[in-house]
Design an enzyme around this catalytic site. Structure first.
Site, PDB file in Angstrom:
ATOM      1  N   LYS A 239       0.836  -1.197   0.000  1.00  0.00           N
ATOM      2  CA  LYS A 239       0.000   0.000   0.000  1.00  0.00           C
ATOM      3  C   LYS A 239       0.871   1.248   0.000  1.00  0.00           C
ATOM      4  O   LYS A 239       1.931   1.246   0.625  1.00  0.00           O
ATOM      5  CB  LYS A 239      -0.859   0.031   1.271  1.00  0.00           C
ATOM      6  CG  LYS A 239      -2.022  -0.923   1.279  1.00  0.00           C
ATOM      7  CD  LYS A 239      -2.895  -0.717   2.497  1.00  0.00           C
ATOM      8  CE  LYS A 239      -4.005  -1.738   2.560  1.00  0.00           C
ATOM      9  NZ  LYS A 239      -5.036  -1.574   1.540  1.00  0.00           N
ATOM     10  N   ARG A 313     -10.379 -11.336   1.068  1.00  0.00           N
ATOM     11  CA  ARG A 313     -11.253 -12.316   0.406  1.00  0.00           C
ATOM     12  C   ARG A 313     -10.633 -13.705   0.394  1.00  0.00           C
ATOM     13  O   ARG A 313     -11.346 -14.698   0.355  1.00  0.00           O
ATOM     14  CB  ARG A 313     -11.603 -11.819  -1.009  1.00  0.00           C
ATOM     15  CG  ARG A 313     -10.433 -11.654  -1.919  1.00  0.00           C
ATOM     16  CD  ARG A 313     -10.748 -10.811  -3.141  1.00  0.00           C
ATOM     17  NE  ARG A 313     -10.786  -9.382  -2.846  1.00  0.00           N
ATOM     18  CZ  ARG A 313     -11.095  -8.437  -3.748  1.00  0.00           C
ATOM     19  NH1 ARG A 313     -11.391  -8.791  -4.998  1.00  0.00           N
ATOM     20  NH2 ARG A 313     -11.092  -7.167  -3.410  1.00  0.00           N
TER      21      ARG A 313
HETATM   22  N1  BES Z   1      -8.346  -3.704   3.863  1.00  0.00           N
HETATM   23  C1  BES Z   1      -8.468  -3.239   2.548  1.00  0.00           C
HETATM   24  C2  BES Z   1      -9.750  -2.482   2.284  1.00  0.00           C
HETATM   25  C3  BES Z   1      -9.940  -1.171   3.004  1.00  0.00           C
HETATM   26  C4  BES Z   1      -9.602   0.023   2.402  1.00  0.00           C
HETATM   27  C5  BES Z   1     -10.520  -1.125   4.255  1.00  0.00           C
HETATM   28  C6  BES Z   1      -9.805   1.222   3.056  1.00  0.00           C
HETATM   29  C7  BES Z   1     -10.716   0.068   4.910  1.00  0.00           C
HETATM   30  C8  BES Z   1     -10.371   1.244   4.306  1.00  0.00           C
HETATM   31  C9  BES Z   1      -8.415  -4.418   1.568  1.00  0.00           C
HETATM   32  O1  BES Z   1      -7.683  -5.499   1.951  1.00  0.00           O
HETATM   33  C10 BES Z   1      -7.818  -3.882   0.309  1.00  0.00           C
HETATM   34  O2  BES Z   1      -6.708  -3.476   0.358  1.00  0.00           O
HETATM   35  N2  BES Z   1      -8.578  -3.891  -0.759  1.00  0.00           N
HETATM   36  C11 BES Z   1      -8.141  -3.396  -1.998  1.00  0.00           C
HETATM   37  C12 BES Z   1      -8.628  -4.322  -3.096  1.00  0.00           C
HETATM   38  C13 BES Z   1      -7.981  -4.097  -4.415  1.00  0.00           C
HETATM   39  C14 BES Z   1      -6.517  -4.502  -4.372  1.00  0.00           C
HETATM   40  C15 BES Z   1      -8.719  -4.926  -5.420  1.00  0.00           C
HETATM   41  C16 BES Z   1      -8.713  -1.985  -2.191  1.00  0.00           C
HETATM   42  O3  BES Z   1      -9.831  -1.737  -1.736  1.00  0.00           O
HETATM   43  O4  BES Z   1      -8.032  -1.158  -2.756  1.00  0.00           O
HETATM   44 ZN    ZN Z   2      -5.603  -5.342   1.472  1.00  0.00          ZN
END
Ligand code: BES
Ligand code: ZN
Ligand code: ZN
Length: 463
Positions: A239, A313
């Site tokens: 991230k 997921r």
């Molecule tokens: N934990 C995150 C989602 C999230 C984002 C929760 C902001 C709370 C606040 C999840 O694991 C994630 O990183 N999802 C990605 C998915 C993408 C890589 C398809 C996202 O939402 O960007």
């Molecule tokens: Zn994630």
């Protein structure tokens, strides 16, 4: 938590050092301090020194407005030097419940890591004429919510999967749940390879926590599944720095499951309820799982990994598989699954997904009745095509930038056996789980999202 003292005396006769009085739509007519409030140009909240009264405005006399106003009022009172405050109760049982819940949840603060502990003089709230059952329900729910908040707010260095398991065990002892913790070896024996892949680069061993509550007259079996990412760095699909902050809250779904089970047990609902928490940390390292890997899930489906940040997921796919072996009448997962859900619905609202129209509507209704915001997001077959994989059975990310909350939900849906498709719901709590600026009954930090909605749903199933 602040103490609630319920008396059957009249409001006027209750002795207290200070008072909270609600004003409806700025109507000052019948109030003792009418003239002073006019002079103060009363709008939302004003404290009148001479009568030691905090006046708080409600736009409308509804449970929702009362919960929010009570939270605001008690926060204002917390800074003053009174030992107790009496609160004027408006409406009936529903409104009384909302008022007390607003007080108990609004008063919450997370001060674990402050070296200077502030001293709060206020320690008792006096309410009058409230049904004792209403007080008890509010207390149980607030305690569960505040437990979830404490856990989610705890930093990732402290709140490891093993720590979550320990707290789950302690809470189980307290409220009469059974708690089984699966360690790496047991998780391997369960063939939860997708969950294990996410966990592999972490210094902390993963845990799958299985909580059980069984009432002797249980007619239905509910299973709650929670995403318990104690930290989500994104993994090798790392991230960006700004997005990593607050990812200690990626365990919110898992912690909510503990709160839900605890509340259900204390309410003594006539149900059998299981909670499955996938407690895992998503990190980087030489042994990290990679974009391009293919994982073999517990359900037998192979998964192409194209982004290691879509890890929730993967963890849930295996936990949902384990959960279906329990033969649930209802199967509900809670997860901070996608940023896309926050973009779509805003940061106050949970996304409800699933295959069953009536069930989704029922959850929407329960959430609303409980004081939470939740809206449905619908699946469709065009979006389903976006998670097809060329080399495995399914891909962990969509090929499109759009509709990310739904494609994530449909990914989970692919792991639900036909037999359980109509009893499954997915709740994406990525928006409301963590509060960056206080709103409603929520101070800064973790909110305990999902607890009220799911307990309300369970109460309904137990009726
Ligand atoms: N934990 C995150 C989602 C999230 C984002 C929760 C902001 C709370 C606040 C999840 O694991 C994630 O990183 N999802 C990605 C998915 C993408 C890589 C398809 C996202 O939402 O960007
Ligand atoms: Zn994630
Ligand atoms: Zn995540």
């Amino acid at each position: 938590m602040i103490k609630i003292n319920n008396t059957q005396q009249e409001f006027g006769k209750v002795e207290a050092q200070s008072r909270i009085v609600f004003v409806i739509d700025k109507n000052l007519e019948a109030l003792d301090d009418k003239v002073i409030l006019e002079e103060l140009d009363f709008k939302e909240i004003s404290f009148v020194q001479s009568s030691r009264t905090l006046y708080v405005n409600l736009d409308k006399l509804t449970a929702e407005h009362l919960a929010e106003a009570s939270a605001k009022a008690i926060r204002a009172m917390r800074g003053m030097k009174y030992e107790n405050v009496k609160v004027q109760m408006l409406g009936g049982a529903k409104e009384h419940y909302a008022t007390i819940l607003g007080i108990l949840c609004g008063f919450y603060q997370f001060l674990q890591y402050k070296s200077q502990k502030q001293t709060i003089t206020l320690h008792e709230v006096l309410v009058c004429g409230v049904d004792e059952e209403v007080v008890q329900k509010a207390l149980i729910l607030a305690e569960s919510i505040n437990l979830v908040r404490d856990l989610v707010n705890t930093i990732p260095n402290d709140a490891t999967p093993a720590y979550l398991a320990q707290i789950a065990q302690e809470e189980s002892q307290k409220v009469g749940l059974t708690c089984k913790v699966l360690d790496t070896q047991a998780i391997k024996a369960e063939k939860m390879e997708a969950l294990l892949a996410v966990s592999r680069a972490s210094a902390h061993e993963p845990k799958v926590i299985h909580l059980t509550y069984k009432h002797p007259n249980a007619q239905k079996r509910l299973v709650f599944v929670g995403k318990g990412l104690t930290y989500d760095s994104g993994g090798l699909s790392l991230k960006p720095a700004d997005y990593m902050v607050t990812m200690k809250a990626d365990k919110s779904g898992g912690c909510a499951v503990l709160g839900i089970l605890s509340a259900i047990a204390r309410l003594g609902l006539p149900l059998e309820v299981h909670g499955i928490i996938g407690a895992v940390e998503n990190m980087i390292g030489g042994n990290a799982y990679k974009p391009d890997d293919v994982l073999f899930s517990r359900e037998g489906k192979s998964i192409e990994v194209r982004n290691t940040d879509a890890e929730g997921r993967l963890v849930l796919a295996d936990c949902l598989s384990y959960a279906q072996d329990l033969n649930p009448d209802y199967l509900i997962d809670l997860a901070t699954l996608t940023g896309a859900c926050v973009v779509g619905l805003g940061e106050y609202t949970t996304g409800i997904m699933g295959y069953n129209k009536e069930l989704k509507a029922q959850m929407e209704e329960c959430a609303s009745r409980s004081g939470e915001l939740a809206n449905q997001l619908h699946f469709n077959h065009h979006l389903k095509g976006l998670i097809d994989s060329k080399i495995a059975d399914i891909c962990n990310v969509s090929s499109s930038r759009y509709g990310g909350a739904i494609t994530a939900g449909m990914f989970l849906g692919a792991f639900i056996r036909e037999k359980y498709q109509d009893v499954w719901l997915h709740l994406d709590i990525a928006g409301p789980a963590f509060v960056e600026k206080e709103w409603g009954i929520n101070p800064y930090g973790a909110s305990g999202a999902g607890v009220r909605a799911c307990v309300e749903f369970a109460i309904k199933q137990g009726e």
